[in-house]
Design a protein around this motif. Structure first.
Motif, short mmCIF file in Angstrom:
data_model
loop_
_atom_site.label_atom_id
_atom_site.label_comp_id
_atom_site.label_asym_id
_atom_site.label_seq_id
_atom_site.Cartn_x
_atom_site.Cartn_y
_atom_site.Cartn_z
N ILE A 59 37.39 27.85 35.30
CA ILE A 59 38.63 28.54 34.97
C ILE A 59 38.82 29.46 36.19
N ASN A 60 40.11 29.42 36.61
CA ASN A 60 40.45 30.52 37.53
C ASN A 60 41.89 30.99 37.38
N VAL A 61 42.08 31.96 36.37
CA VAL A 61 43.57 32.47 35.99
C VAL A 61 43.77 33.72 36.45
N GLU A 62 45.12 34.02 36.59
CA GLU A 62 45.43 35.45 36.92
C GLU A 62 47.03 35.48 36.12
N GLU A 63 46.88 36.39 35.00
CA GLU A 63 47.95 36.58 34.32
C GLU A 63 48.49 38.00 34.44
N SER A 64 49.69 38.22 34.09
CA SER A 64 50.10 39.70 33.98
C SER A 64 50.82 39.91 32.28
N PHE A 65 50.86 41.07 31.94
CA PHE A 65 51.23 41.40 30.62
C PHE A 65 52.23 42.66 30.85
N LEU A 92 26.29 29.31 33.10
CA LEU A 92 27.51 29.68 33.04
C LEU A 92 27.80 31.21 33.36
N HIS A 93 28.87 31.20 34.08
CA HIS A 93 28.85 32.75 34.57
C HIS A 93 30.70 32.89 34.44
N ILE A 94 30.67 33.89 33.88
CA ILE A 94 32.44 34.38 33.59
C ILE A 94 32.23 35.70 34.23
N TYR A 95 33.71 35.97 34.83
CA TYR A 95 33.98 37.14 35.40
C TYR A 95 35.34 37.64 34.91
N VAL A 96 35.26 38.98 34.33
CA VAL A 96 36.68 39.24 33.96
C VAL A 96 37.23 40.61 34.60
N TYR A 141 39.06 47.41 34.32
CA TYR A 141 37.79 47.19 33.69
C TYR A 141 37.34 45.52 34.44
N ASP A 142 35.93 45.71 34.58
CA ASP A 142 35.33 44.70 35.31
C ASP A 142 34.05 44.21 34.29
N ASP A 143 33.74 42.97 33.99
CA ASP A 143 32.69 42.67 33.45
C ASP A 143 32.29 41.35 33.64
N TYR A 144 30.92 41.04 33.78
CA TYR A 144 30.31 39.82 34.09
C TYR A 144 29.40 39.31 32.88
N LYS A 160 42.86 39.30 24.43
CA LYS A 160 44.12 39.95 23.93
C LYS A 160 44.14 41.42 24.71
N VAL A 161 45.26 41.56 25.32
CA VAL A 161 45.59 42.83 26.02
C VAL A 161 47.09 43.27 25.50
N ALA A 162 47.03 44.63 25.63
CA ALA A 162 48.11 45.36 25.21
C ALA A 162 48.16 46.47 26.44
N GLY A 163 49.52 46.76 26.90
CA GLY A 163 49.52 47.48 27.83
C GLY A 163 50.51 46.88 28.83
N TYR A 164 50.19 47.28 30.13
CA TYR A 164 51.16 46.70 31.10
C TYR A 164 50.07 46.71 32.30
N GLY A 165 49.96 45.61 33.18
CA GLY A 165 49.23 44.98 33.98
C GLY A 165 48.89 43.78 34.38
N LYS A 166 47.67 43.24 34.76
CA LYS A 166 47.51 41.76 34.98
C LYS A 166 45.94 41.81 34.80
N TYR A 167 45.54 40.67 34.42
CA TYR A 167 43.97 40.38 34.34
C TYR A 167 43.76 38.92 35.12
N LYS A 168 42.49 38.98 35.35
CA LYS A 168 41.95 37.71 36.01
C LYS A 168 40.48 37.42 35.46
N ILE A 169 40.49 36.00 35.10
CA ILE A 169 39.08 35.23 34.72
C ILE A 169 38.75 34.08 35.44
N VAL A 170 37.48 34.33 35.97
CA VAL A 170 37.01 33.13 36.73
C VAL A 170 35.69 32.70 35.96
N ALA A 171 35.53 31.48 35.68
CA ALA A 171 34.39 30.86 35.11
C ALA A 171 33.75 29.77 35.76
N GLN A 172 32.50 29.76 36.34
CA GLN A 172 31.77 28.84 36.90
C GLN A 172 30.48 28.22 36.16
#
Length: 177
Positions: A59-65, A92-96, A141-144, A160-172
């Motif tokens: 997974i390598n996604v970058e989305e905005s809300f 399995l490594h997940i970065y948010v 916010y960053d988490d591994y 599930k995000v509320a507000g205004y901004g963007k997020y990125k998720i990378v999973a390997q």
């Protein structure tokens, strides 16, 4: 005489007679089977090369809300990301990373309000949940997440995000190639 002694005599005899490697392998597998020794599984295991592992980005996604997600928290952006884990996967490594920003001026870091609810669902139904709200905290916010020997099957990351901004998720995954 035991199977190990038989195999040792067989190897010495083949080396003395100048038998090739392929013939030696065939003899090492065939003769013990015919003599009643049962260690074929061990021989096959020794002759099979170990699997080749490599890191694969699943997974390598970058989305905005945005605007609708500010007005009503019930209308927050919800997204699911499936991950398919193979048998014998080691890691399995997940970065948010979530960056909440001000809807009027993104460079203005104050009044960057929002919240995040992240759920990682494993194939057996177990889950890991993290929540974050910017009230009185940083705007990002960053988490591994690290899983050793993850269960094979379908995993799912729900954001599930509320507000205004963007997020990125990378999973390997570190899995057999």
């Amino acid at each position: 005489m035991n199977c190990t002694a038989e195999a040792a005599i067989l190897i010495r005899s083949c080396v003395f007679l100048g038998v090739g490697k392929k013939a030696l392998i065939v003899l090492l597998i065939a003769i013990p089977m015919l003599s009643g020794c049962v260690y074929v599984d061990k021989m096959v295991e020794l002759l099979t090369p170990p699997p080749h592992y490599e890191w694969i980005k699943v997974i390598n996604v970058e989305e905005s809300f945005g605007w609708l997600d500010i007005i009503n928290a019930e209308m927050a952006k919800i997204a699911d990301y499936p991950i398919f884990i193979k048998n014998d996967t080691k890691y399995l490594h997940i970065y948010v990373h979530v960056d909440f920003s001000n809807p009027i001026n993104p460079d203005f870091k104050t009044l960057s309000q929002g919240n995040l609810n992240l759920t990682i669902i494993m194939p057996d139904g177990e889950n890991v949940t993290k929540s974050y709200c910017t009230t009185g905290k940083l705007h990002s916010y960053d988490d591994y997440f690290y899983f050793t020997s993850p269960q094979a099957g379908e995993w799912k990351i729900t954001v599930k995000v509320a507000g205004y901004g963007k997020y990125k998720i990378v999973a390997q995954t570190y899995q057999p190639a």
